[in-house]
Write a protein that holds these residues in place. Structure first.
Motif, PDB file in Angstrom:
ATOM      1  N   GLU A 235      14.663  84.692 -15.376  1.00 34.98           N
ATOM      2  CA  GLU A 235      15.329  83.414 -15.145  1.00 34.98           C
ATOM      3  C   GLU A 235      16.838  83.502 -15.346  1.00 34.98           C
ATOM      4  O   GLU A 235      17.574  82.634 -14.885  1.00 34.98           O
ATOM      5  N   HIS A 236      17.317  84.556 -16.025  1.00 36.05           N
ATOM      6  CA  HIS A 236      18.735  84.653 -16.369  1.00 36.05           C
ATOM      7  C   HIS A 236      19.425  85.846 -15.713  1.00 36.05           C
ATOM      8  O   HIS A 236      20.542  86.182 -16.103  1.00 36.05           O
ATOM      9  N   VAL A 237      18.786  86.485 -14.751  1.00 39.22           N
ATOM     10  CA  VAL A 237      19.408  87.640 -14.097  1.00 39.22           C
ATOM     11  C   VAL A 237      19.597  87.336 -12.615  1.00 39.22           C
ATOM     12  O   VAL A 237      18.904  86.484 -12.043  1.00 39.22           O
ATOM     13  N   GLU A 238      20.543  88.026 -12.003  1.00 38.91           N
ATOM     14  CA  GLU A 238      20.845  87.804 -10.590  1.00 38.91           C
ATOM     15  C   GLU A 238      19.964  88.642  -9.671  1.00 38.91           C
ATOM     16  O   GLU A 238      19.731  88.260  -8.523  1.00 38.91           O
ATOM     17  N   LYS A 239      19.465  89.794 -10.154  1.00 39.29           N
ATOM     18  CA  LYS A 239      18.638  90.685  -9.339  1.00 39.29           C
ATOM     19  C   LYS A 239      17.307  90.925 -10.054  1.00 39.29           C
ATOM     20  O   LYS A 239      17.150  91.897 -10.800  1.00 39.29           O
ATOM     21  N   PRO A 240      16.321  90.049  -9.838  1.00 36.42           N
ATOM     22  CA  PRO A 240      15.050  90.160 -10.564  1.00 36.42           C
ATOM     23  C   PRO A 240      14.312  91.469 -10.303  1.00 36.42           C
ATOM     24  O   PRO A 240      13.754  92.061 -11.233  1.00 36.42           O
TER      25      PRO A 240
END
Length: 396
Positions: A235-240
């Motif tokens: 939920e807090h990263v740009e590239k899951p």
């Protein structure tokens, strides 16, 4: 007169059926070591009644007699009524041959009810029953599965694939159990429904989903915790997908004990109202130092409360290079550029307040719970100042 007896018997449908029944019974008696029997209601037929020889008969045989049985063999009467022979004597009851696999115990010919009761896991017991595994092998399997709780679903699925359509499943299973004991057995990678839902929610790539299924298949007892933590991270990263592959790789190589728990970091962020940029930096720090993130977060909370309660985001930016390289949170606040306070300031601070760490906790073991909360923040700041008049006394 002039009619062959054997031919007459075979021309009669009833007599032909009786003759066939008699032949079947006679063969059964021979197999059980009993004597043969002649025609119903008759002894052994006289040798002159043969007329012609039935095809397939040996010389000297009479119809209805087995090879080696002649006309002088004692006659055995064929029962005409249930329980009675032809002349009223008790009928001879033919022994029955029990079916070899009738009432065979579940779990193989060597299985016993007491042995099967020791196998408690229902999935393991179901596999043993489905493939009729012998008891010694079943007990070895049960012992191996107990020691592989994290991979049990994956192991049993792989074993079912291997045992399907095998003539001797017990032998195949015994070989696989030996591989389990040696640590070389690899279970089947299962497609988990919760992993599928997570992949759809964060649009994970096929490779990321496959690698995540590999981890879940080998960590069945920790699956719920792993997926909850991973969802919080993504939920807090740009590239899951990239983050998932990185964490899975570190976990499989033994660099991580489990997926990092970001709930403590979220508590620190809310408490000090950190900016979005600082929030991302703190998460990156927790992911980089996943195995000791709780300790670092505890040190940061102490540091922010004492030195940067209203500027926690700026303080974190100053501390981040030091923390990302493996260092700990400093005991004293840093000046711009990352340098700590001078030694003279530290010595003066120790003389004024004693050799203690703000609440009595020794260096390296401080925690929010160990601080002295009896003094208010303004009083604490005033206590750190030099006593009035000291500088003037030095001038004089």
């Amino acid at each position: 007169p002039g009619i062959d007896v054997t031919t007459a018997m075979f021309n009669n449908d009833n007599m032909a059926a009786m003759f066939q029944s008699m032949m079947a019974a006679n063969m059964m008696m021979q197999m059980n070591g009993m004597g043969g029997m002649g025609m119903p209601g008759m002894g052994s037929m006289p040798s002159g009644m043969g007329g012609t020889m039935t095809p397939g008969m040996m010389p000297g045989m009479l119809p209805g007699l087995m090879p080696g049985q002649g006309a002088t063999s004692p006659p055995t009467q064929f029962p005409t009524q249930p329980g009675l022979a032809a002349h009223g004597s008790p009928a001879q009851v033919l022994p029955t041959v029990p079916y070899a696999y009738e009432n065979r115990p579940v779990g193989g010919s060597k299985a016993s009810s007491s042995g099967m009761q020791s196998i408690k896991d229902p999935e393991t017991k179901r596999l043993i029953e489905d493939f009729k595994i012998d008891l010694p092998v079943a007990l070895k399997l049960n012992e191996a599965i107990i020691g592989r709780a994290d991979t049990k679903p994956s192991d049993l699925a792989k074993l079912r694939d291997l045992l399907e359509d095998q003539e001797n499943p017990s032998l195949i299973l015994e070989q696989q159990v030996r591989e389990m004991a040696a640590g070389t057995f690899e279970g089947k990678v299962l497609e988990d429904r919760e992993v599928e839902a997570l992949a759809l929610n964060f649009n994970l790539s096929g490779e990321a989903k496959l690698r995540l299924n590999e981890v879940v298949s080998k960590r069945a007892t920790k699956k719920g915790q792993d997926l909850v933590r991973l969802e919080s991270i993504l939920e807090h990263v740009e590239k899951p997908s990239q983050m998932t592959l990185s964490l899975v790789d570190r976990l499989q190589k033994g660099k991580l004990d489990g997926f990092p728990d970001l709930r403590e970091a979220e508590d620190v962020i809310k408490k000090f109202r950190m900016t979005a940029a600082a929030k991302r930096q703190l998460f990156d720090l927790c992911l980089e130092r996943a195995n000791d993130s709780s300790r670092i977060l505890g040190q940061l909370e102490v540091y922010f409360e004492e030195y940067a309660r209203n500027t926690a985001s700026t303080a974190l930016q100053e501390l981040l290079p030091r923390l990302m390289s493996g260092g700990d949170v400093p005991e004293e606040p840093l000046y711009r550029g990352g340098r700590s306070r001078s030694r003279s300031h530290n010595n003066r601070h120790e003389r004024e307040h004693g050799r203690h760490d703000r609440g009595g906790a020794r260096r390296g073991g401080r925690s929010p719970a160990g601080r002295d909360r009896s003094r208010s923040r303004p009083q604490y700041r005033n206590a750190r100042r030099s006593p009035s008049g000291r500088r003037g006394d030095r001038r004089r």
